[in-house]
Structure formats: C-alpha cells, structure tokens
Scaffold this motif. Structure first.
Motif, PDB file in Angstrom:
ATOM      1  N   TRP A  27       0.829  -1.197   0.000  1.00 25.33           N
ATOM      2  CA  TRP A  27       0.000   0.000   0.000  1.00 25.33           C
ATOM      3  C   TRP A  27       0.874   1.262   0.000  1.00 25.33           C
ATOM      4  O   TRP A  27       0.578   2.234  -0.703  1.00 25.33           O
ATOM      5  N   GLN A  32      -8.565  -5.530  -5.698  1.00 23.72           N
ATOM      6  CA  GLN A  32      -8.809  -4.607  -4.596  1.00 23.72           C
ATOM      7  C   GLN A  32      -9.207  -5.341  -3.326  1.00 23.72           C
ATOM      8  O   GLN A  32      -8.809  -4.940  -2.231  1.00 23.72           O
ATOM      9  N   SER A  83      -5.710  -6.690  -1.966  1.00 19.60           N
ATOM     10  CA  SER A  83      -4.739  -5.697  -1.524  1.00 19.60           C
ATOM     11  C   SER A  83      -5.304  -4.802  -0.417  1.00 19.60           C
ATOM     12  O   SER A  83      -4.595  -4.466   0.536  1.00 19.60           O
ATOM     13  N   CYS A  84      -6.588  -4.429  -0.530  1.00 22.29           N
ATOM     14  CA  CYS A  84      -7.169  -3.562   0.492  1.00 22.29           C
ATOM     15  C   CYS A  84      -7.384  -4.312   1.796  1.00 22.29           C
ATOM     16  O   CYS A  84      -7.293  -3.725   2.878  1.00 22.29           O
ATOM     17  N   GLY A 124      -5.810  -3.067   5.104  1.00 24.23           N
ATOM     18  CA  GLY A 124      -6.761  -2.793   6.176  1.00 24.23           C
ATOM     19  C   GLY A 124      -6.413  -3.570   7.433  1.00 24.23           C
ATOM     20  O   GLY A 124      -6.512  -3.049   8.550  1.00 24.23           O
ATOM     21  N   GLY A 169      -3.626  -1.721  -3.781  1.00 27.27           N
ATOM     22  CA  GLY A 169      -4.597  -1.222  -2.811  1.00 27.27           C
ATOM     23  C   GLY A 169      -5.032   0.196  -3.072  1.00 27.27           C
ATOM     24  O   GLY A 169      -5.550   0.869  -2.183  1.00 27.27           O
ATOM     25  N   HIS A 170      -4.817   0.684  -4.289  1.00 28.18           N
ATOM     26  CA  HIS A 170      -5.338   2.011  -4.637  1.00 28.18           C
ATOM     27  C   HIS A 170      -6.411   1.829  -5.706  1.00 28.18           C
ATOM     28  O   HIS A 170      -7.277   0.986  -5.538  1.00 28.18           O
ATOM     29  N   GLY A 190     -10.058   3.133  -3.764  1.00 28.30           N
ATOM     30  CA  GLY A 190      -9.301   2.146  -2.991  1.00 28.30           C
ATOM     31  C   GLY A 190      -9.200   2.503  -1.522  1.00 28.30           C
ATOM     32  O   GLY A 190      -9.323   1.636  -0.652  1.00 28.30           O
ATOM     33  N   VAL A 196      -9.997   0.223   1.913  1.00 29.32           N
ATOM     34  CA  VAL A 196      -9.047  -0.040   3.003  1.00 29.32           C
ATOM     35  C   VAL A 196      -9.696   0.342   4.326  1.00 29.32           C
ATOM     36  O   VAL A 196      -9.612  -0.396   5.318  1.00 29.32           O
ATOM     37  N   SER A 245     -16.870  -2.358  -5.527  1.00 30.55           N
ATOM     38  CA  SER A 245     -15.776  -2.223  -6.470  1.00 30.55           C
ATOM     39  C   SER A 245     -16.224  -2.609  -7.876  1.00 30.55           C
ATOM     40  O   SER A 245     -15.973  -1.888  -8.842  1.00 30.55           O
TER      41      SER A 245
END
Lengths: 288, 325
Positions: free
Chosen positions: A24, B120, B123-124, B128, B184-185, B189, B193, B241
C-alpha cells in the motif's frame, strides 16, 4: 532443546506489519504522492507535451493569478452556485438517510424487500445513468410544480439563493438518489448501539421520542460525521460536477492549478467538518 | 319529574363510569400509537407511506427504462399510453445492442471490473488488516495519508498519472486502472481499506493471541483465519468495487481516449453523442429516447443480476459491523 528466535518478538511483529503495509505504501508513493507533487510542479509551469517528452517553462504564480483574479469565469461562475447547492444538499441527504435507516431498522413485514430496493441507489448512482435521468427531468417532484413553489422562491428569497434552491428542488429525487451509501453507514452504525440500553430505557418508561433524542442520536454522532465527510467528498469529486469537468488535457498547467485551488477548497471544507466534529463530540461525550 | 329521574338513572346505567372510560381510551391510544413506537397503527401507516414512496422513487427510473424501450411508433405517439404499451417491440433493444457493440464492450467491461474488484479485495484487505491489528513504524502518519487519499479528488492527480502511464507505454490499455488496484489504490481504494480496517478491528483479539501461542506467523494466520472470517466485508467491497468500476466513465475516458476497445460506459456516451449529432442534422427522432433507454438498460442489467445474486450476503454484511450482541 528450544530454538531461540533470532530477534525479539516485538521486532518480528513490526517486521510483519511493515511487510503487510508495504504494497500500500509503495502504491501511495507511485500513484498518490508522486502525481500530487508533479501536478503541483506543473501548476507553476507552462507545460508542452511533445512526442519527445515534456517541456516546462517556469511560470510562477501566473496561472493561479489568472484563475483567482483575472479570469473569473473559470472558477467563480461554476463554483459559487455549486457550493450553495452543496450547502443545501448535504443536510437534506443526511437527514433523509438517517430517517430511512431508522425506519429500515424496525421490524415490519416486507423489510427485506425494502432493504433490497433501498440499496439500489448505491448501484446506480455513478456517472452515466444518473446523467441520463437529469436530462430527462426525472429528478423533479410533481408537487413542486403544482404548488408553484418556484414563484414563491423568486419573490421571497434573495436572487442569489433562489436559483440554487430551485435547482435542488428540481433535482430533489436525485438528492435522494445520492443517499445510498449514507443509508448503509447509518444502518451499520445503528447496530453498534447495544440493545440493552434500549431495554433499560423502555423499563424506565421512556417514550420513543425521548429514546431517539437521548439514545439513538448521541450514539450515531460519529456516524453522522463519517457520513458528512463521505457526502462532502462524494459531491466534490462527482465527475459531473462543473469544475472537475474543466480539468482537461488542453492546458496541463492551467488545469493543474485549477485542480489544486479546488483541492484546497475541499480541504478547508473537510477541516471545518473535523473541527465541528471535535466540538460536538465533546458536547456529547458527557451524555454517552 | 319522576320520569326524568328514571331517565337519568337509565342513562347513568348505560354510560360507562370514568374508570372504564379511561381504560378504553388508553386502549385506543395504545392501538394507535403503540406502547413502543414501532407497534402502533398510526406509526405503521406512516412508516409504510414513507417507505413505499421512497421505494417508488428509486424504482421509477428502472420501470421507465423498461417501458420506454419496448414502445414502437404507434405506442409512442398514442397519448393514452403512458406506462403500459399495447404491444412489445424489441427493435430498439437490437439497435442499442449493435450501437453499443455490446458483445465486445461487455467482455471488456467484465474483464476490467472483475480484475479490479478481485485485486482490490486482496490488496485492500491486507492493508486494512495492517492498519487494524499490526504494528509498523509511523502508523499514525500513514493512517493520515490513507484519509488524505480518500479526500483527494482523482482530478488533481489525473494529468501527471496520464503522463506517467504514457511514458510506461500503457496508453490505451487497461493497465492504468488495474495496476493501482494491485497495490490497494485504484478507484475508491482508500474507502475499501477503511472498510476493511473497521471490520478487522471488530473481530476479537483472542484469535491473534491464540494463533501466536500456537506459533503461526502473521501471513498464515491472515490467509487461513482472517480472510475466511471476513466474508461479509468481502461481499460489500466486491459489490462496490465491481459496480463502480463497471459504471465508471471518467478514468477509462482519460486513459483510453484513443482506444478502439472501450468498456460499456464509454460506448454508451459515444452512442448518445451519435444520436445527438443525428438529431442536430435531421431534427430529433422520436426513437432517440427509447434507444438510449434500451442502451442504459443493457448496461445496468448485468449489474442488477450481480446485485440480485449477492444481495443476501450484502444486506447481511452491512449489518455485521461487530460482535453480534
């Protein structure tokens, strides 16, 4: 024979955490921090994008001066009415979504059906489809026209406010359409208030009216602000919004300066919301 | 005189005394208003009134879309036909289908939305979880950066991103939308998160402690225990998403302006512009409206189907914010 770990455990913990967050953070540098810095740089330069690359000529505060003082049309003509409309829409969206969330939280027949319907806006309220409905005039409420409300407006409200109010009334249905995510947040927030508090209130003989003002609303204060933030961000970054549509590839420098001025305005708004939250939170802290 | 006295006696016998009267009134009040707010008749009526009205507001555009797109010329010109046409005509749907280049565009949209949504989620969720439960240097600062990312309008960074992705040679491909999602963007995004962070911080801490005592490392624990537990949050993020990427017009229009392979949101705009141009030349055709409606319907239909499948878990997932009391 027990193997001793090579590193103390909290160091290992920090390493694990760093590994988890690393993607991230890398993404933040690549897709947020770098473009942000670069657009700031571009806003002070005349930019020419050629086949061979980018040529920049220093321009100082030129574009900012142009937008803020010389050429009012770019910013003020679309910004001021938009801000007025936003100031009207935000409270309507918040009150409406709170009301609907409280209602949806009751037990009644057909609850599931209504929930499914009420989450529909979350799905549609992006871009193209909504714009189509605005064009058709689907956004008006019949009673606004039948009661000739706009005529009253014109005669009793100062002219600068009459038009935004008229616009909001005219697209009132769309305001309701923007409340999808906010209803979700309130519904989720309402679940965090424990049922034992309501039980106690009922045993003490509190009526529903008092229960709402004394328990539900104070409990929902953090979520009101979460929603306020979300609504502000959502309205200001909505692609159909008048200022954002002026950020084009026609003039990189000017567009970047405009985007930055706009971003500063958003930051001021969000700062106000956060400041307000601090004050209200302290006021309610005693009651919680 | 006597008769009068008898009459009053009679009446008195018939009228309820004050005590029963009060009881009866109280009963009526309870029936109307209810002991608690959600039980009374009046409140019920009010509740259904508001809910049905609002539900109608939300459903009306969809109904309008469906009824408009099946009207042929006689039905459109007939003033007595408002909602229900006399016959069903599917020509507009076919025209919209061709105008949108539906087969190919649908495939592009699906590829884009699905890959972004899946990336997403992964990665999120990882980011998170780090924000919720793990420890890393400058955590507070990075959380501030996360909120900042959420507030930042995409328009501030779009032009430099455009130049950057062009220099990578990714112009007119999907990569500018997909690669940020990997980290994660990507579209909204930061919000995802934050959603995952909120969710993970409601799970009991004992889980981690038990895992640590058992000697499981954070990675195994996360993929074996935490992710399976977060089904409800995953459904919410997936739906958001997928749908937002499906409907998104802004990013593809910026990154893929010169591309022949466009997702549905762009081909809808192109179709609308084409109809507009025709209207300017030869006067507005009465068929422009039903074709546009048919096109809009074709675009939201897949989303509606996905929502229909996922809504059960979605509604549940929204409710599930913490430990169930």
């Amino acid at each position: 024979m027990i193997r001793r770990p090579l590193l103390p455990s909290h160091t290992i913990r920090r390493l694990e955490g760093t590994l988890f967050i690393a993607p991230w953070i890398i993404g933040f540098f690549a897709f947020v921090a770098f473009p942000l810095a670069f657009s700031l740089y571009m806003s002070f330069h005349r930019v020419k994008v050629t086949v061979g690359g980018i040529e920049t000529i220093p321009n100082g505060w030129g574009y900012y001066r142009e937008i803020l003082f010389a050429d009012g049309g770019l910013l003020y003509d679309s910004l001021i009415p938009f801000l007025r409309e936003a100031a009207l829409m935000i409270p309507i969206i918040l009150v409406f979504s709170l009301l609907v969330a409280i209602l949806l939280n009751q037990n009644f027949r057909g609850r599931t059906f209504f929930r499914v319907v009420f989450f529909l806006p979350v799905i549609f309220s992006s871009g193209q489809i909504i714009l189509e409905f605005i064009k058709q005039g689907e956004g008006t409420l019949a009673f606004v026209e039948s009661l000739r409300i706009d005529a009253y407006l014109m005669s009793y409200v100062p002219a600068s406010w009459a038009q935004p109010i008229h616009n909001v009334l005219n697209s009132f249905v769309l305001v309701l359409w923007y409340s999808g995510v906010q209803i979700l947040i309130f519904l989720a927030g309402r679940q965090t208030i424990s049922s034992s508090v309501y039980e106690a209130a009922r045993i003490d003989g509190a009526d529903p009216w008092n229960t709402f003002w004394k328990i539900t609303l104070p409990g929902l204060v953090p979520f009101v602000f979460l929603n306020l933030m979300f609504t502000v961000v959502d309205l200001f970054t909505f692609p159909g919004n008048p200022i954002i549509s002026q950020v084009t590839t026609a003039n990189y420098g000017l567009s970047s300066a405009l985007a930055w001025i706009y971003f500063m305005i958003i930051l001021v708004f969000v700062g106000l919301v956060l400041g307000l939250y601090g004050k209200v939170d302290r006021a309610f802290a005693g009651k919680r | 005189m006597e008769r009068l006295a008898r009459l009053t006696e009679d009446l008195r016998g018939r009228l309820p005394d004050a005590g029963t009267l009060r009881e009866w009134l109280y009963g009526a009040r309870t029936r109307l208003i209810g002991k608690e707010a959600d039980k009374g008749l009046l409140f019920r009526l009010f509740l259904y009134l508001i809910l049905i009205d609002t539900a109608f507001i939300y459903l009306k555009p969809i109904l309008y879309m469906i009824t408009t797109m099946i009207k042929d010329a006689p039905n459109m010109l007939d003033p007595s036909v408002v909602w229900v046409p006399r016959s069903i005509y599917t020509g507009h749907l076919q025209e919209a289908f061709e105008g949108l280049k539906y087969k190919t565009a649908f495939f592009y949209s699906l590829t884009l939305s699905l890959s972004v949504a899946v990336l997403q989620i992964l990665s999120c969720a990882i980011a998170g979880y780090a924000f919720a439960r793990l420890d890393f240097p400058f955590k507070t600062f990075w959380f501030g950066a996360l909120v900042f990312t959420f507030i930042l309008p995409p328009q501030v960074t779009i032009l430099p991103s455009l130049i950057m992705f062009k220099s990578f040679g990714w112009a007119n491909t999907y990569l500018p939308m997909i690669v940020p999602a990997l980290f994660g963007h990507g579209l909204k995004g930061a919000l995802f998160v934050i959603i995952f962070r909120q969710f993970f911080s409601t799970l009991p801490k004992e889980l981690e402690e038990a895992a640590r005592i058992d000697g499981a490392n954070a990675f195994r624990f996360f993929f074996k225990v935490m992710l399976p537990l977060s089904r409800s949050a995953i459904v919410v993020v997936f739906l958001f998403s997928f749908v937002w990427n499906w409907n998104d017009f802004y990013l593809p229009s910026m990154y893929m302006s010169g591309s022949k392979e466009v997702p549905l949101s762009i081909s809808l705009a192109k179709l609308a512009a084409g109809l507009q141009a025709e209207g300017d030349q030869g006067g507005v055709s009465i068929f422009a409206e039903p074709i546009k409606m048919a096109a809009s319907f074709l675009i939201i239909l897949p989303v509606l189907i996905v929502y229909g499948i996922a809504q059960r878990w979605f509604v549940e997932g929204v409710e599930r914010t913490g430990l169930v009391e």
